[in-house]
Motif scaffolding. Sequence first.
Motif, PDB file in Angstrom:
ATOM      1  N   UNK A   1      56.159  50.130  44.659  1.00 47.43           N
ATOM      2  CA  UNK A   1      56.592  49.041  43.774  1.00 47.43           C
ATOM      3  C   UNK A   1      56.527  47.683  44.457  1.00 47.43           C
ATOM      4  N   UNK A   2      57.035  47.583  45.655  1.00 49.23           N
ATOM      5  CA  UNK A   2      57.040  46.296  46.363  1.00 49.23           C
ATOM      6  C   UNK A   2      55.619  45.799  46.610  1.00 49.23           C
ATOM      7  N   UNK A   3      54.736  46.671  47.054  1.00 44.46           N
ATOM      8  CA  UNK A   3      53.349  46.274  47.308  1.00 44.46           C
ATOM      9  C   UNK A   3      52.617  45.921  46.015  1.00 44.46           C
ATOM     10  N   UNK A   4      52.914  46.637  44.943  1.00 44.26           N
ATOM     11  CA  UNK A   4      52.234  46.373  43.669  1.00 44.26           C
ATOM     12  C   UNK A   4      52.581  44.996  43.110  1.00 44.26           C
ATOM     13  N   UNK A   5      53.744  44.496  43.410  1.00 43.59           N
ATOM     14  CA  UNK A   5      54.130  43.156  42.937  1.00 43.59           C
ATOM     15  C   UNK A   5      53.156  42.092  43.449  1.00 43.59           C
ATOM     16  N   UNK A   6      52.609  42.299  44.620  1.00 47.67           N
ATOM     17  CA  UNK A   6      51.627  41.373  45.197  1.00 47.67           C
ATOM     18  C   UNK A   6      50.206  41.793  44.852  1.00 47.67           C
ATOM     19  N   UNK A   7      49.956  43.085  44.897  1.00 44.17           N
ATOM     20  CA  UNK A   7      48.605  43.608  44.715  1.00 44.17           C
ATOM     21  C   UNK A   7      48.073  43.432  43.292  1.00 44.17           C
ATOM     22  N   UNK A   8      48.868  43.718  42.294  1.00 42.98           N
ATOM     23  CA  UNK A   8      48.378  43.683  40.911  1.00 42.98           C
ATOM     24  C   UNK A   8      47.883  42.297  40.486  1.00 42.98           C
ATOM     25  N   UNK A   9      48.629  41.211  40.764  1.00 38.41           N
ATOM     26  CA  UNK A   9      48.093  39.891  40.415  1.00 38.41           C
ATOM     27  C   UNK A   9      46.804  39.564  41.173  1.00 38.41           C
ATOM     28  N   UNK A  10      46.717  39.996  42.423  1.00 38.37           N
ATOM     29  CA  UNK A  10      45.505  39.731  43.212  1.00 38.37           C
ATOM     30  C   UNK A  10      44.303  40.479  42.640  1.00 38.37           C
ATOM     31  N   UNK A  11      44.507  41.725  42.244  1.00 44.39           N
ATOM     32  CA  UNK A  11      43.412  42.501  41.650  1.00 44.39           C
ATOM     33  C   UNK A  11      43.011  41.891  40.312  1.00 44.39           C
ATOM     34  N   UNK A  12      43.995  41.519  39.504  1.00 46.42           N
ATOM     35  CA  UNK A  12      43.690  40.907  38.202  1.00 46.42           C
ATOM     36  C   UNK A  12      42.882  39.619  38.391  1.00 46.42           C
ATOM     37  N   UNK A  13      43.262  38.798  39.351  1.00 48.59           N
ATOM     38  CA  UNK A  13      42.535  37.552  39.603  1.00 48.59           C
ATOM     39  C   UNK A  13      41.099  37.835  40.025  1.00 48.59           C
ATOM     40  N   UNK A  14      40.906  38.801  40.911  1.00 51.23           N
ATOM     41  CA  UNK A  14      39.562  39.123  41.386  1.00 51.23           C
ATOM     42  C   UNK A  14      38.704  39.694  40.261  1.00 51.23           C
ATOM     43  N   UNK A  15      39.246  40.620  39.493  1.00 52.81           N
ATOM     44  CA  UNK A  15      38.469  41.225  38.407  1.00 52.81           C
ATOM     45  C   UNK A  15      38.125  40.200  37.331  1.00 52.81           C
ATOM     46  N   UNK A  16      39.072  39.334  37.011  1.00 50.17           N
ATOM     47  CA  UNK A  16      38.816  38.345  35.955  1.00 50.17           C
ATOM     48  C   UNK A  16      37.785  37.311  36.390  1.00 50.17           C
ATOM     49  N   UNK A  17      37.566  37.177  37.692  1.00 48.90           N
ATOM     50  CA  UNK A  17      36.524  36.262  38.151  1.00 48.90           C
ATOM     51  C   UNK A  17      35.134  36.872  38.015  1.00 48.90           C
ATOM     52  N   UNK A  18      35.083  38.194  37.790  1.00 51.59           N
ATOM     53  CA  UNK A  18      33.812  38.904  37.669  1.00 51.59           C
ATOM     54  C   UNK A  18      33.478  39.212  36.215  1.00 51.59           C
ATOM     55  N   UNK A  19      34.491  39.617  35.438  1.00 56.83           N
ATOM     56  CA  UNK A  19      34.262  40.040  34.061  1.00 56.83           C
ATOM     57  C   UNK A  19      35.543  39.892  33.242  1.00 56.83           C
ATOM     58  N   UNK A  20      35.376  39.805  31.926  1.00 57.52           N
ATOM     59  CA  UNK A  20      36.528  39.807  31.028  1.00 57.52           C
ATOM     60  C   UNK A  20      36.877  41.223  30.580  1.00 57.52           C
ATOM     61  N   UNK A  21      36.012  42.172  30.925  1.00 63.22           N
ATOM     62  CA  UNK A  21      36.157  43.543  30.466  1.00 63.22           C
ATOM     63  C   UNK A  21      36.552  44.449  31.633  1.00 63.22           C
ATOM     64  N   UNK A  22      37.863  44.547  31.872  1.00 64.03           N
ATOM     65  CA  UNK A  22      38.343  45.388  32.967  1.00 64.03           C
ATOM     66  C   UNK A  22      39.684  46.004  32.589  1.00 64.03           C
ATOM     67  N   UNK A  23      40.060  47.018  33.363  1.00 64.68           N
ATOM     68  CA  UNK A  23      41.378  47.626  33.216  1.00 64.68           C
ATOM     69  C   UNK A  23      41.906  47.965  34.604  1.00 64.68           C
ATOM     70  N   UNK A  24      43.215  47.950  34.722  1.00 58.67           N
ATOM     71  CA  UNK A  24      43.871  48.338  35.964  1.00 58.67           C
ATOM     72  C   UNK A  24      44.766  49.523  35.631  1.00 58.67           C
ATOM     73  N   UNK A  25      44.587  50.603  36.380  1.00 59.26           N
ATOM     74  CA  UNK A  25      45.338  51.840  36.157  1.00 59.26           C
ATOM     75  C   UNK A  25      46.064  52.197  37.443  1.00 59.26           C
ATOM     76  N   UNK A  26      47.355  52.463  37.346  1.00 58.51           N
ATOM     77  CA  UNK A  26      48.130  52.928  38.492  1.00 58.51           C
ATOM     78  C   UNK A  26      48.535  54.374  38.219  1.00 58.51           C
ATOM     79  N   UNK A  27      48.188  55.269  39.148  1.00 57.83           N
ATOM     80  CA  UNK A  27      48.558  56.679  39.051  1.00 57.83           C
ATOM     81  C   UNK A  27      49.661  56.912  40.073  1.00 57.83           C
TER      82      UNK A  27
END
Length: 71
Positions: A16-42
Amino acid sequence: MKWPSISAVILAYNEAENLRTLLPAIRQRLSSVTDSYEIIVVDSPNSSDTTAEVCQSHGVKYILQESKGYG
C-alpha cells in the motif's frame, strides 16, 4: 468493447505505501505514450494492509488472488 493498448500488471503483497507513489508515476508514464491503457494490481490473499483502498482511491483495477502461490 475496445481493449486497452497497454496493460500494466503489478503484483502486490503489503505494498500500500509503495503503491501510493508508484501508481501516479505509472499513470503519468502510460498517459505520455497512449490514451488507451489500464493498470491492474493483483494482491496476495495474505496481504494485510490497505492495498485495496489505495487502488480504489487511484482508480485502478484491483484483483485479489484467490489462492496462495508458490515460488
